[in-house]
Scaffold this motif. Structure first.
Motif, PDB file in Angstrom:
ATOM      1  N   TYR A 195      15.621  -6.123 -14.019  1.00 53.37           N
ATOM      2  CA  TYR A 195      14.792  -7.301 -14.302  1.00 53.37           C
ATOM      3  C   TYR A 195      14.222  -7.204 -15.712  1.00 53.37           C
ATOM      4  CZ  TYR A 195      11.733 -11.217 -12.956  1.00 53.37           C
ATOM      5  OH  TYR A 195      11.102 -12.446 -12.847  1.00 53.37           O
ATOM      6  N   LEU A 196      14.234  -8.308 -16.428  1.00 54.52           N
ATOM      7  CA  LEU A 196      13.760  -8.322 -17.805  1.00 54.52           C
ATOM      8  C   LEU A 196      12.254  -8.554 -17.846  1.00 54.52           C
ATOM      9  CD1 LEU A 196      14.839  -8.062 -20.690  1.00 54.52           C
ATOM     10  CD2 LEU A 196      15.077 -10.553 -20.757  1.00 54.52           C
ATOM     11  N   GLY A 197      11.519  -7.541 -18.296  1.00 53.48           N
ATOM     12  CA  GLY A 197      10.067  -7.652 -18.364  1.00 53.48           C
ATOM     13  C   GLY A 197       9.401  -7.304 -17.048  1.00 53.48           C
ATOM     14  N   PRO A 198       8.078  -7.451 -16.970  1.00 51.47           N
ATOM     15  CA  PRO A 198       7.358  -7.135 -15.731  1.00 51.47           C
ATOM     16  C   PRO A 198       7.825  -8.013 -14.569  1.00 51.47           C
ATOM     17  CG  PRO A 198       5.829  -7.335 -17.581  1.00 51.47           C
ATOM     18  CD  PRO A 198       7.157  -7.830 -18.065  1.00 51.47           C
ATOM     19  N   TRP A 199       7.913  -7.404 -13.391  1.00 52.46           N
ATOM     20  CA  TRP A 199       8.237  -8.139 -12.167  1.00 52.46           C
ATOM     21  C   TRP A 199       6.943  -8.391 -11.416  1.00 52.46           C
ATOM     22  CZ3 TRP A 199       7.337  -7.922  -7.017  1.00 52.46           C
ATOM     23  CH2 TRP A 199       8.142  -8.704  -6.185  1.00 52.46           C
ATOM     24  N   LEU A 200       6.658  -9.666 -11.127  1.00 52.82           N
ATOM     25  CA  LEU A 200       5.476 -10.021 -10.355  1.00 52.82           C
ATOM     26  C   LEU A 200       5.889 -10.674  -9.043  1.00 52.82           C
ATOM     27  CD1 LEU A 200       3.128 -11.517 -13.127  1.00 52.82           C
ATOM     28  CD2 LEU A 200       2.847  -9.336 -11.926  1.00 52.82           C
ATOM     29  N   PRO A 201       5.066 -10.553  -8.011  1.00 48.89           N
ATOM     30  CA  PRO A 201       5.373 -11.219  -6.739  1.00 48.89           C
ATOM     31  C   PRO A 201       5.467 -12.729  -6.925  1.00 48.89           C
ATOM     32  CG  PRO A 201       3.630  -9.597  -6.444  1.00 48.89           C
ATOM     33  CD  PRO A 201       3.845  -9.738  -7.918  1.00 48.89           C
ATOM     34  N   GLU A 202       6.235 -13.354  -6.061  1.00 46.08           N
ATOM     35  CA  GLU A 202       6.374 -14.805  -6.088  1.00 46.08           C
ATOM     36  C   GLU A 202       5.084 -15.433  -5.535  1.00 46.08           C
ATOM     37  OE1 GLU A 202       9.276 -18.246  -4.144  1.00 46.08           O
ATOM     38  OE2 GLU A 202       9.792 -16.124  -3.986  1.00 46.08           O
ATOM     39  N   PRO A 203       4.388 -16.251  -6.329  1.00 47.79           N
ATOM     40  CA  PRO A 203       3.108 -16.800  -5.863  1.00 47.79           C
ATOM     41  C   PRO A 203       3.299 -17.855  -4.773  1.00 47.79           C
ATOM     42  CG  PRO A 203       3.685 -17.723  -8.005  1.00 47.79           C
ATOM     43  CD  PRO A 203       4.706 -16.663  -7.712  1.00 47.79           C
ATOM     44  N   LEU A 204       2.354 -17.860  -3.831  1.00 43.66           N
ATOM     45  CA  LEU A 204       2.344 -18.840  -2.748  1.00 43.66           C
ATOM     46  C   LEU A 204       1.092 -19.693  -2.852  1.00 43.66           C
ATOM     47  CD1 LEU A 204       3.226 -16.674   0.391  1.00 43.66           C
ATOM     48  CD2 LEU A 204       4.811 -17.909  -1.083  1.00 43.66           C
ATOM     49  N   LEU A 205       1.256 -20.997  -2.832  1.00 47.39           N
ATOM     50  CA  LEU A 205       0.107 -21.884  -2.713  1.00 47.39           C
ATOM     51  C   LEU A 205      -0.401 -21.768  -1.275  1.00 47.39           C
ATOM     52  CD1 LEU A 205      -1.528 -24.098  -4.261  1.00 47.39           C
ATOM     53  CD2 LEU A 205      -0.072 -25.772  -3.108  1.00 47.39           C
ATOM     54  N   THR A 206      -1.658 -21.368  -1.115  1.00 45.68           N
ATOM     55  CA  THR A 206      -2.217 -21.192   0.224  1.00 45.68           C
ATOM     56  C   THR A 206      -3.420 -22.099   0.403  1.00 45.68           C
ATOM     57  OG1 THR A 206      -3.443 -19.269  -0.627  1.00 45.68           O
ATOM     58  CG2 THR A 206      -1.413 -18.832   0.588  1.00 45.68           C
ATOM     59  N   ALA A 207      -3.693 -22.455   1.649  1.00 42.60           N
ATOM     60  CA  ALA A 207      -4.846 -23.299   1.946  1.00 42.60           C
ATOM     61  C   ALA A 207      -6.130 -22.523   1.657  1.00 42.60           C
ATOM     62  CB  ALA A 207      -4.813 -23.731   3.409  1.00 42.60           C
ATOM     63  N   PRO A 208      -7.198 -23.220   1.220  1.00 39.12           N
ATOM     64  CA  PRO A 208      -8.461 -22.525   0.913  1.00 39.12           C
ATOM     65  C   PRO A 208      -9.016 -21.725   2.082  1.00 39.12           C
ATOM     66  CG  PRO A 208      -8.496 -24.762   0.036  1.00 39.12           C
ATOM     67  CD  PRO A 208      -7.258 -24.647   0.880  1.00 39.12           C
ATOM     68  N   ASP A 209      -8.735 -22.151   3.331  1.00 40.14           N
ATOM     69  CA  ASP A 209      -9.314 -21.446   4.475  1.00 40.14           C
ATOM     70  C   ASP A 209      -8.674 -20.087   4.729  1.00 40.14           C
ATOM     71  OD1 ASP A 209      -6.883 -22.205   5.498  1.00 40.14           O
ATOM     72  OD2 ASP A 209      -7.689 -23.435   7.133  1.00 40.14           O
ATOM     73  N   VAL A 210      -7.576 -19.775   4.039  1.00 35.20           N
ATOM     74  CA  VAL A 210      -6.991 -18.435   4.165  1.00 35.20           C
ATOM     75  C   VAL A 210      -8.013 -17.393   3.712  1.00 35.20           C
ATOM     76  CG1 VAL A 210      -5.231 -16.861   3.261  1.00 35.20           C
ATOM     77  CG2 VAL A 210      -4.596 -19.171   3.962  1.00 35.20           C
ATOM     78  N   ALA A 211      -8.835 -17.756   2.725  1.00 38.35           N
ATOM     79  CA  ALA A 211      -9.844 -16.828   2.220  1.00 38.35           C
ATOM     80  C   ALA A 211     -10.878 -16.475   3.284  1.00 38.35           C
ATOM     81  CB  ALA A 211     -10.539 -17.426   0.996  1.00 38.35           C
ATOM     82  N   ASP A 212     -10.999 -17.306   4.330  1.00 32.23           N
ATOM     83  CA  ASP A 212     -11.965 -17.016   5.387  1.00 32.23           C
ATOM     84  C   ASP A 212     -11.565 -15.771   6.180  1.00 32.23           C
ATOM     85  OD1 ASP A 212     -13.321 -19.273   4.605  1.00 32.23           O
ATOM     86  OD2 ASP A 212     -12.429 -20.572   6.129  1.00 32.23           O
ATOM     87  N   ASP A 213     -10.260 -15.509   6.260  1.00 34.56           N
ATOM     88  CA  ASP A 213      -9.778 -14.273   6.888  1.00 34.56           C
ATOM     89  C   ASP A 213      -9.643 -13.238   5.772  1.00 34.56           C
ATOM     90  OD1 ASP A 213      -8.331 -12.183   8.033  1.00 34.56           O
ATOM     91  OD2 ASP A 213      -7.160 -13.508   9.314  1.00 34.56           O
ATOM     92  N   VAL A 214     -10.704 -12.473   5.575  1.00 38.64           N
ATOM     93  CA  VAL A 214     -10.790 -11.574   4.422  1.00 38.64           C
ATOM     94  C   VAL A 214      -9.628 -10.592   4.387  1.00 38.64           C
ATOM     95  CG1 VAL A 214     -12.191  -9.820   3.272  1.00 38.64           C
ATOM     96  CG2 VAL A 214     -13.294 -11.804   4.325  1.00 38.64           C
TER      97      VAL A 214
END
Length: 299
Positions: A89-108
């Motif tokens: 892979y060329l350059g740093p490899w980062l995880p594929e970002p997921l758009l998540t619902a704001p309430d996911v943050a409620d489950d710490v």
């Protein structure tokens, strides 16, 4: 034909499908946390489904555990293939970002487990260690269940879990950061970048902050990590005045850069003690297909 209760038995094919659909979000989350790639996680689910439809359900005591076992084994195979791809892979490899619902943050615990910062920590584990850690620490599976999934003895799994737990603990933030504090830091970062306020930016960057940019060799991105508040601020100063769109990615507040209406960059962060210690800018277009709609994750 009716059973003894007078009810019509559920057709076998309906039962197979219903069970898989019921647990699909869980299975996707298991695969994604092991791989850091939504596209590869979807491939794993396809393989899991193909194997699941051939299973005699009368021999399955716990369907959820059985599906998790299939998913884990397929993810381990995929993880080794992905590892070879990362080597070129060329350059740093980062995880594929997921758009998540704001309430996911409620489950710490769930939000922490899918965060960019945690996925990068999991990248430092060996494949089996990663599987054991995810199944034990995130999904709370028993050692016997995990042993069946990774083809190890329960005693070996206990040792692997202990080793992986210590490895992760040494690399994760020492104190949990509240969603409110993270949001406040992200908002301050957004204002500083959009206004070109270098001093405000330096005030919220940790002295040893690291900026990783993932272009995958497809779009322009730094090929090496950028380290230090001054260096990072200088790079960010080049994109000053570009509007940033607040969102939630991988359970945390994040920012999106759009060009001509299309997603150009997703910026996620790691916040420790009110300061940004990690900036993760994903620009590879192949990794930006999951930020136009929310992805369901679950435990």
């Amino acid at each position: 034909m009716d059973d003894r209760t007078g009810n019509t038995p559920e057709p076998l094919t309906d039962s197979v499908t219903h069970t898989f659909v019921t647990h699909r979000n869980l299975l996707f989350t298991v695969a994604y946390e092991m791989l850091g790639s939504a596209a590869d996680a979807e491939d794993v689910l396809q393989e899991t489904w193909l194997r699941w439809v051939g299973v005699d359900l009368d021999t399955v005591r716990d369907r959820r555990a059985y599906l998790v076992r299939i998913t884990t084994r397929q993810a381990l195979t995929q993880l080794r293939t992905l590892g070879r791809r990362k080597e070129s892979y060329l350059g740093p490899w980062l995880p594929e970002p997921l758009l998540t619902a704001p309430d996911v943050a409620d489950d710490v615990e769930l939000a922490d487990s899918v965060s960019m910062a945690m996925l990068l920590v999991l990248e430092t584990l060996a494949p089996t260690e990663r599987a054991v850690f995810v199944l034990r620490e995130v999904f709370d599976l028993g050692y016997e269940e995990i042993a069946e999934a990774v083809d190890k003895s329960p005693a070996a799994v206990r040792q692997i879990a202990h080793r992986a737990r210590a490895h992760v603990a040494a690399r994760r933030p020492r104190e949990a950061v509240s969603a409110t504090e993270t949001r406040r830091t992200v908002d301050a970062f957004q204002r500083a970048v959009e206004t070109g306020d270098l001093q405000r930016l330096l005030d919220i960057l940790a002295p040893d902050v690291v900026l990783l940019t993932d272009g995958g060799g497809v779009v322009r991105a730094a090929l090496e990590p950028i380290v230090g508040a001054d260096q990072v601020a200088r790079v960010l100063g080049r994109v000053a005045a570009i509007p940033l769109e607040p969102t939630h990615v991988n359970g945390d507040p994040a920012l999106i850069v759009r060009r001509d209406g299309e997603v150009d960059t997703v910026i996620a962060m790691r916040v420790d003690n009110g300061l940004i210690t990690g900036l993760y800018a994903v620009r590879n277009p192949e990794k930006l297909t999951r930020v136009d709609r929310a992805t369901a994750v679950s435990r």
